[in-house]
Design a protein around this motif. Structure first.
Motif, PDB file in Angstrom:
ATOM      1  N   ILE A 184      79.673  27.970  20.569  1.00 13.13           N
ATOM      2  CA  ILE A 184      79.413  26.880  19.625  1.00 13.13           C
ATOM      3  C   ILE A 184      80.639  25.978  19.617  1.00 13.13           C
ATOM      4  O   ILE A 184      81.750  26.434  19.354  1.00 13.13           O
ATOM      5  CB  ILE A 184      79.179  27.422  18.192  1.00 13.13           C
ATOM      6  N   VAL A 185      80.468  24.694  19.912  1.00 18.36           N
ATOM      7  CA  VAL A 185      81.589  23.759  19.928  1.00 18.36           C
ATOM      8  C   VAL A 185      81.070  22.375  19.570  1.00 18.36           C
ATOM      9  O   VAL A 185      80.023  21.957  20.065  1.00 18.36           O
ATOM     10  CB  VAL A 185      82.309  23.761  21.294  1.00 18.36           C
ATOM     11  N   HIS A 186      81.780  21.658  18.703  1.00 17.90           N
ATOM     12  CA  HIS A 186      81.234  20.424  18.141  1.00 17.90           C
ATOM     13  C   HIS A 186      81.010  19.335  19.187  1.00 17.90           C
ATOM     14  O   HIS A 186      79.891  18.867  19.373  1.00 17.90           O
ATOM     15  CB  HIS A 186      82.139  19.883  17.038  1.00 17.90           C
ATOM     16  N   ILE A 187      82.060  18.871  19.835  1.00 18.17           N
ATOM     17  CA  ILE A 187      81.902  17.770  20.792  1.00 18.17           C
ATOM     18  C   ILE A 187      81.248  18.301  22.057  1.00 18.17           C
ATOM     19  O   ILE A 187      81.754  19.221  22.702  1.00 18.17           O
ATOM     20  CB  ILE A 187      83.258  17.116  21.121  1.00 18.17           C
ATOM     21  N   ALA A 188      80.118  17.726  22.407  1.00 10.59           N
ATOM     22  CA  ALA A 188      79.387  18.169  23.588  1.00 10.59           C
ATOM     23  C   ALA A 188      80.165  17.833  24.852  1.00 10.59           C
ATOM     24  O   ALA A 188      80.745  16.743  24.964  1.00 10.59           O
ATOM     25  CB  ALA A 188      78.009  17.508  23.632  1.00 10.59           C
ATOM     26  N   PRO A 189      80.188  18.731  25.822  1.00 11.94           N
ATOM     27  CA  PRO A 189      80.917  18.445  27.057  1.00 11.94           C
ATOM     28  C   PRO A 189      80.255  17.361  27.906  1.00 11.94           C
ATOM     29  O   PRO A 189      80.920  16.727  28.722  1.00 11.94           O
ATOM     30  CB  PRO A 189      80.918  19.793  27.786  1.00 11.94           C
ATOM     31  N   PHE A 190      78.958  17.142  27.690  1.00  8.55           N
ATOM     32  CA  PHE A 190      78.223  16.178  28.515  1.00  8.55           C
ATOM     33  C   PHE A 190      77.371  15.287  27.611  1.00  8.55           C
ATOM     34  O   PHE A 190      76.215  15.595  27.325  1.00  8.55           O
ATOM     35  CB  PHE A 190      77.357  16.909  29.541  1.00  8.55           C
ATOM     36  N   ILE A 191      77.968  14.188  27.155  1.00  3.25           N
ATOM     37  CA  ILE A 191      77.308  13.251  26.244  1.00  3.25           C
ATOM     38  C   ILE A 191      76.656  12.136  27.045  1.00  3.25           C
ATOM     39  O   ILE A 191      77.247  11.602  27.992  1.00  3.25           O
ATOM     40  CB  ILE A 191      78.327  12.675  25.247  1.00  3.25           C
ATOM     41  N   GLU A 192      75.440  11.756  26.663  1.00  2.00           N
ATOM     42  CA  GLU A 192      74.745  10.670  27.348  1.00  2.00           C
ATOM     43  C   GLU A 192      74.448   9.484  26.439  1.00  2.00           C
ATOM     44  O   GLU A 192      74.201   8.381  26.944  1.00  2.00           O
ATOM     45  CB  GLU A 192      73.432  11.181  27.954  1.00  2.00           C
ATOM     46  N   TYR A 193      74.443   9.678  25.126  1.00  6.19           N
ATOM     47  CA  TYR A 193      74.095   8.596  24.197  1.00  6.19           C
ATOM     48  C   TYR A 193      75.213   8.407  23.183  1.00  6.19           C
ATOM     49  O   TYR A 193      75.663   9.352  22.543  1.00  6.19           O
ATOM     50  CB  TYR A 193      72.776   8.896  23.493  1.00  6.19           C
ATOM     51  N   TRP A 194      75.648   7.129  23.018  1.00  4.17           N
ATOM     52  CA  TRP A 194      76.757   6.826  22.111  1.00  4.17           C
ATOM     53  C   TRP A 194      76.776   5.318  21.899  1.00  4.17           C
ATOM     54  O   TRP A 194      76.021   4.578  22.538  1.00  4.17           O
ATOM     55  CB  TRP A 194      78.081   7.310  22.727  1.00  4.17           C
ATOM     56  N   ASP A 195      77.639   4.870  21.015  1.00  7.63           N
ATOM     57  CA  ASP A 195      77.840   3.441  20.859  1.00  7.63           C
ATOM     58  C   ASP A 195      78.618   2.921  22.075  1.00  7.63           C
ATOM     59  O   ASP A 195      79.741   3.362  22.334  1.00  7.63           O
ATOM     60  CB  ASP A 195      78.634   3.160  19.580  1.00  7.63           C
TER      61      ASP A 195
END
Length: 360
Positions: A184-195
């Motif tokens: 369990i870890v907050h910041i995802a290692p592979f983000i695809e959607y963001w500002d």
């Protein structure tokens, strides 16, 4: 003491221990990123508390009638301002208490909490999420058939300390012998959607580098089965084979959507695996782990109340399911008798939006 005059006290409410039987079926609710979204968060909690009415009946046990779920996992960012007692009361504690008191119980179940980027506490003054761990925002626990490590995605000056701890932890018998290994870890290692502006101009695309290039390699080398993250306010899920992972976790991997030769190579590898399907059952939703190819399931569940993301900034090439525009939560059922981890994700109206099973 005058035993003739002693007074007996009786508990007004009773509670039930989960129990440590390996045959016990455990249900774990998962939420993340509810900060500043109290109304949506209340809807999520209401659906979660009342979920047994629509949950697969074969996985509801006698203990489910007493408490459901048995545990909650919060993947971080419960509030917008970590040092605001008012926010912790009105945006977190009150909604939880109200949801359970109006539902099936008097208080929420035990909560495992992962530090988010809104939970930074450099001086370790607060114990809302660390308890008595002396400022170390990582720990491990065994729940039924699963061993979990809860990690800090931004440990600041303690980055190497956490890595050393994780290396030791993943060589412990509890981790190695568990039916399922979960991180369990907050910041995802592979983000695809963001500002997009924050991603590029403000450098927020680099926030997950520590998780991606430091934590994930240790976890995957140690046979992790499931990595659960938040931070990104949409739902994502995909199986990442070790072959794909070796490309994506490299330090030098350039984050620039659709423009990297390495990313194209990752897509070729991922598509080859999808066509082969050696891991999956006929329904393509059952994954037989520890079989032929190695890898881990990646999930992102940052939709418990915060403003939802809608703009795509990356394409990592391995996600199989993405749900936009819906607040959501997830449920894990651990069935030790079948060596099965059952994952179900729901929207605010308790409608199923995704599912998969891991079988060892």
């Amino acid at each position: 003491m005058d035993y003739e005059k002693r007074t007996w006290l009786y508990l007004k409410n009773e509670f039930f221990w989960v129990g440590d039987s390996k045959n016990e079926t455990l249900h774990i609710g998962l939420i993340s990123d509810n900060q500043a979204g109290v109304r949506a968060f209340m809807g999520i909690l209401h659906s979660l508390v009342n979920l047994p009415a629509s949950y697969p009946s074969q996985y509801l046990t006698r203990s489910s009638a007493k408490v459901f779920p048995h545990y909650l996992i919060h993947v971080g960012d419960a509030v917008q301002s970590y040092d605001s007692l008012d926010e912790w009361q009105t945006e977190f504690a009150d909604p939880l208490s109200y949801a359970w008191s109006s539902g099936q119980g008097n208080s929420p179940p035990p909560i495992l909490y992962a530090h988010g980027n809104h939970d930074q506490d450099i001086n370790s003054r607060y114990i809302y999420t660390t308890g008595e761990r002396q400022g170390k925002n990582w720990f491990s626990t065994t729940l039924g058939a699963a061993h979990l490590v809860v990690l800090d995605s931004q440990p600041l000056a303690q980055a190497e300390t956490q890595l050393d701890w994780l290396r030791r932890e993943t060589h412990m018998e509890a981790w190695m012998q568990a039916s399922f290994r979960i991180a369990i870890v907050h910041i995802a290692p592979f983000i695809e959607y963001w500002d997009p502006r924050a991603w590029e101009e403000l450098g927020e695309k680099y926030w997950g580098n520590y998780v991606r290039t430091k934590l994930v390699p240790i976890l995957m080398d140690s046979g992790v089965d499931l990595i659960i993250s938040g931070h990104q306010h949409i739902y994502s899920r995909g199986w990442m084979s070790n072959e794909v992972g070796k490309e994506l976790i490299k330090d030098e991997f350039d984050i620039s959507m659709n423009s990297s030769d390495k990313r194209q190579r990752v897509r070729v590898i991922a598509n080859s695996w999808k066509q082969n399907r050696v891991l999956q059952g006929k329904d393509n939703l059952t994954y037989y782990i520890d079989h032929l190819q190695k890898g881990a399931m990646m999930t992102v569940i940052g939709g418990a109340g915060g403003e939802l993301d809608s703009k795509q900034v990356e394409d990592w090439g391995f996600y199989e399911k993405t749900v936009l525009g819906q607040h959501h939560f997830a449920m894990i059922t651990l069935n030790n008798e079948e060596s099965r981890l059952i994952w179900r994700a729901y929207d605010t109206n308790s409608q199923l939006i995704d599912k998969f099973d891991l079988i060892r």
